[in-house]
Scaffold this active site. Structure first.
Site, PDB file in Angstrom:
ATOM      1  N   TYR A 134       0.524  -1.375   0.399  1.00  0.00           N
ATOM      2  CA  TYR A 134      -0.260  -0.043   0.010  1.00  0.00           C
ATOM      3  C   TYR A 134       0.490   1.429   0.526  1.00  0.00           C
ATOM      4  CZ  TYR A 134      -0.303   0.272   5.538  1.00  0.00           C
ATOM      5  OH  TYR A 134      -0.274   0.024   6.594  1.00  0.00           O
ATOM      6  N   GLU A 135       0.052   2.482  -0.344  1.00  0.00           N
ATOM      7  CA  GLU A 135       1.174   3.704  -0.589  1.00  0.00           C
ATOM      8  C   GLU A 135       1.774   3.139  -1.615  1.00  0.00           C
ATOM      9  OE1 GLU A 135      -0.655   6.474   0.643  1.00  0.00           O
ATOM     10  OE2 GLU A 135      -1.645   5.372   1.633  1.00  0.00           O
TER      11      GLU A 135
END
Lengths: 593, 593
Positions: A438-439
């Site tokens: 994620y990110e």
């Protein structure tokens, strides 16, 4: 205690490697005196150890649940988050004029490490709120800032980042969510967003969604994306909550880890359109979102470091307690605690060295961000900003990749008990697994490192950092002995890194596929070399202070040396892989696999 | 289909690398004609794809459950196991005189790979039964063999290995379970065993526990351990089941993975003593157990290879389907399937190369075992046995360590979807995590590699294998081109391995801690070099046959080259770590951590 904040280690890094005293001397950071910083860290440690850490296992066993559009978080989360907000922890970094503490990012980084080590799932709510705050403080207008920022800082409201859609993950060009202007300056938002962390929950009165969407005449691709505020409950000019907005959580995900953190599917506009307020200008949404993302990427790197430290602490505790097998050197006739066995030491040292190296690099980067924002000299600011930006994908990519190895070793140290969920170490292994995704996945970080951070300035920052590494090598060589040995390994690493930077620059135009086939290995190589550099600096500082606390500083020296012997040794091989391995990586087509 | 047995790849390895035709020419293996082998493999593929593989997800979602001492396995397991037994799959390897098929281990290895890839949890029941069969066939008396072996082969009964106790995990010297002779040749067994795979279940009429215990006057340590048969239901001389024996399952574990496989805590003798029958002689139990363990260790290495292949297949399928982002080289204006992105290719190639390398080495090792048992020439048998024994800890240690990386990459290729349990790849990641732990952790394998397999013969076998590697290098060099490049990397790897073997031999006596601090890196180095060797052989075979099937053989060539460029390149750095990194690994004491 399940988590003990490593304040002494953190202060060592802040003072000796990141330059806290220099940061505290910058205009605007006058309040960051050594006494204040110490007090903030101790209070953060107490709160996270006592309030947040005990909820970590609870969150794994009693995840957030969804029912009829509402999400009930883990028992205890709501009360803990109330305390978190009231104590001002959301505002450590943010401006005093809105109710924040206005402390350096360096100090906030330490607080965030502790919060994340205590509880990754819980910490995600403040992490996302921080991103929303960054975006509003940079791109929001004065009215928006006045309306939203204080409530976000106090923890009364929380923030989210709404980027991903089913067809648009890494590739934001494919965002389809629509924003229709209503003629009164507002917009109606229609679309589906997925993977929205804390997209719905019961810990705050309101949720401020920051949403990427397209206006009707927007250009295709990423240049046609705008950023909107879409509050869960509509808000009047006074900040009072009005009616429910047309954004609804239709489900939350069943995940491998961070189970307490609700990952929402949000439906915008199914009942006439969700009220949205434009942030900044139309079609500049991606630019603003990058502000949030850069803060969030650094923060996710810190999550990796945090969970790695938690896993290390638990592994050490078990290794000190578990009795099994006689020593291989015959030094005892009875079985001993496993911390005495060579391979267990090697595993613990690996966990420790990877964690401390990444921590040192991340805090160093945070201090660069502080200098970039507060130094009086614009040239110094610019150089620090460039260095920070080079380091962000490395802190994120390497800090999270190494956390997979460290949490895996944490399981291994526990043997069969590590596989039993009740032991608790499997949770770190599961929780950490999202961090490289994620990110921005590690590949996305690596693309950033290659593209924006290496090619754009023709390798200038990369070479400037390598020059600093070389300066540390000189100091280490002068110190001689163990330091001299570390200098040799560091030099080999730096030369490998420079070889790769040259390769990237030489081939990106003519053979971009080859360069990007080596982008993740390049990121890992940079992580290895730069963490080794910081630990080399730590070794020098530890030697200088050694007699004041031999137990502590000898461990720092040994850790730096271990990193050099066991991790930096991988650098030359990685450089060979990158510079000579692209053909074999790219040779197979779809049909071959 | 969720799993597609890679028969073509398996046959390539069996024929070109493991020497199936030679194995089939050995006395006793006359039935292993190419036609028979092909038919067996195809039938195994069909059964595992259609019957066993679909139960994998079911097992994760509906694990075995315990109630009042009974374990109910996952819905579908009992019926599938009945089919498994009736079709003769338990007996592929075992003697025809007891109802087995008497086929080479090489063929059984292929069947086991498919079974494990289809369903690790399910496959564990036959895996443990195999171990019990090995022990009984080697150390059991004729009556015991006649009584137990046919029932175990038919799947009517299953077997277990009872080693671990709460205080005795890696260290079997600490086994406390007692065996009291009853004067009639039988014993009563008292004690607690933990982590007993399929220690209780409902898939068979009876369970034959093989249990390590101490007789009253046994010497301390591992030389005082005996091996006993303790059936769940007592058995009369005709094989008819009698009353329930005093062994009871008091709980099963709640685990990170392989959830369908019941991991039992067994209580022996709480109601007067469990009837036990001595296997072989008193105090030789560890020796017999090693027979089971060596078979089981090889089999667990195959589990790693199997789950890695399953993860690879799923990652390839997703990468071919998921559309995201335009190509970095600008070759298309629209987003493409991610299999076209360089880093995704690199990840898939890594998964593939690690899996194929380990498969090649394991099948090669299996063929050595067949030669060791069946060659007419005792010198050839001895050499093959020594080679097999050297390879077992590597197949187990490296085959499972690499499976952690491969299943982790499998998650990574899926991006955010990989973290969602319903996607299914997280299960492989969780399931695989036990493989480096059970049947001896990687450190235990590495101790075996250093102690019994390198020091005991003063490095003779290690050097003999390296001489074979060098011969392959010569062939590769003569072939030139891509093969020549692979030869260079292989030579560097072999030299690194020899350096480490010399180091181990030179230092084991005076500095055993230093040698054992490098034992796991030595195991990994050996894994890397020997898998690279087998893939080098694969490259030569593929070049020879290339025109017959360019798509297939070009992929083999590219895979060998990728392994050389991306994995073998780590070898020299590992050797440096081992030979120069012991001091820093060992420097910290308990108090420092």
């Amino acid at each position: 205690m399940s988590y003990q904040a490593p304040i002494k280690d953190i202060l060592f890094v802040m003072n000796e490697l990141a330059g806290l005293s220099h940061v505290a001397s910058l205009p605007g950071y006058e309040d960051a005196t050594p006494e204040t910083v110490q007090a903030v860290l101790e209070e953060a440690a107490r709160f996270n150890e006592e309030v947040v850490a005990p909820l970590n296992v609870t969150g794994d066993q009693q995840p957030s649940t969804w029912r009829d559009g509402n999400v009930t978080t883990t028992p205890g989360f709501k009360a803990a988050f109330k305390q978190f907000g009231e104590a001002g922890w959301q505002g450590v970094l943010h401006p005093q004029e809105f109710g924040g503490q206005g402390l350096p990012k360096l100090v906030a980084t330490a607080c965030n490490e502790m919060l994340n080590a205590a509880n990754l799932s819980f910490a995600l709510c403040p992490l996302l709120t921080d991103g929303a705050l960054e975006a509003l403080l940079t791109a929001g207008n004065a009215a928006q800032q006045a309306l939203y920022v204080p409530k976000l800082l106090s923890g009364e409201w929380t923030g989210t980042m709404n980027l991903t859609e089913p067809q648009a993950g890494s590739d934001l060009a494919m965002v389809r969510t629509r924003a229709e202007p209503q003629g009164d300056g507002t917009y109606k938002i229609f679309g589906t967003k997925i993977f929205i962390t804390y997209g719905e929950h019961d810990m705050a009165e309101n949720i401020v969604h920051l949403v990427l969407a397209r206006t009707p005449d927007a250009p295709a691709g990423v240049k046609g994306i705008s950023l909107f505020i879409v509050p869960k409950f509509k808000v009047d000019a006074s900040g009072a909550l009005g009616e429910r907005n047309d954004v609804h959580c239709v489900s939350i995900e069943h995940k491998l880890g961070i189970k307490a953190s609700p990952t929402a599917v949000l439906q915008f506009g199914d009942h006439g359109g969700a009220l949205g307020h434009l942030v900044g200008e139309e079609n500049r949404g991606l630019e603003y979102m990058f502000i949030m993302m850069n803060a969030a990427r650094f923060a996710v790197g810190m999550q990796g470091i945090a969970v790695a430290d938690r896993a290390y602490q638990k592994a050490v505790a078990y290794a000190r307690e578990r009795v099994q097998s006689r020593p291989v050197d015959g030094s005892a006739r009875e079985a001993v605690t496993i911390v005495h066995h060579p391979d267990v030491k090697r595993m613990l040292m690996t966990m420790r060295a990877l964690t401390e190296g990444a921590r040192a690099l991340a805090y160093f980067a945070a201090a660069q961000a502080d200098v970039a924002h507060h130094d009086a000299n614009p040239i110094v600011r610019g150089a620090a900003q460039a260095m920070y930006e080079y380091l962000v994908p490395i802190v994120k990519g390497w800090g999270t990749e190494m956390s997979l190895d460290v949490t895996s070793l944490g399981v291994q140290v526990h043997g069969g008990m590590g596989f039993i969920e009740e032991t608790g170490v499997a949770q770190y292994y599961r929780d950490a697994r999202i961090l490289t995704i994620y990110e921005g996945t590690t590949a996305i970080q690596a693309n950033d490192l290659v593209g924006r951070k290496t090619l754009r300035d023709r390798g200038e920052v990369a070479r400037a950092i390598c020059a600093k590494v070389a300066a540390t090598e000189t100091e280490l060589t002068q110190a001689g002995g163990v330091a001299g040995k570390v200098a040799e390994r560091l030099a080999a690493g730096r030369e490998a890194l420079l070889r790769v930077v040259d390769y990237v620059l030489a081939n990106a135009k003519d053979d971009p596929n080859a360069v990007f086939a080596g982008s993740v290995p390049y990121l890992k190589l940079a992580g290895i070399v730069l963490c080794g550099w910081q630990l080399g600096r730590a070794l020098l500082a530890a030697q200088a202070h050694r007699d004041a606390d031999p137990l502590f500083f000898d461990a720092k020296i040994a850790t730096a040396r271990f990193f050099a012997d066991h991790v930096l040794t991988q650098a030359p091989g990685l450089a060979t892989t990158i510079t000579e391995g692209a053909d074999s990586a790219l040779q197979l087509d779809d049909a071959h696999f």
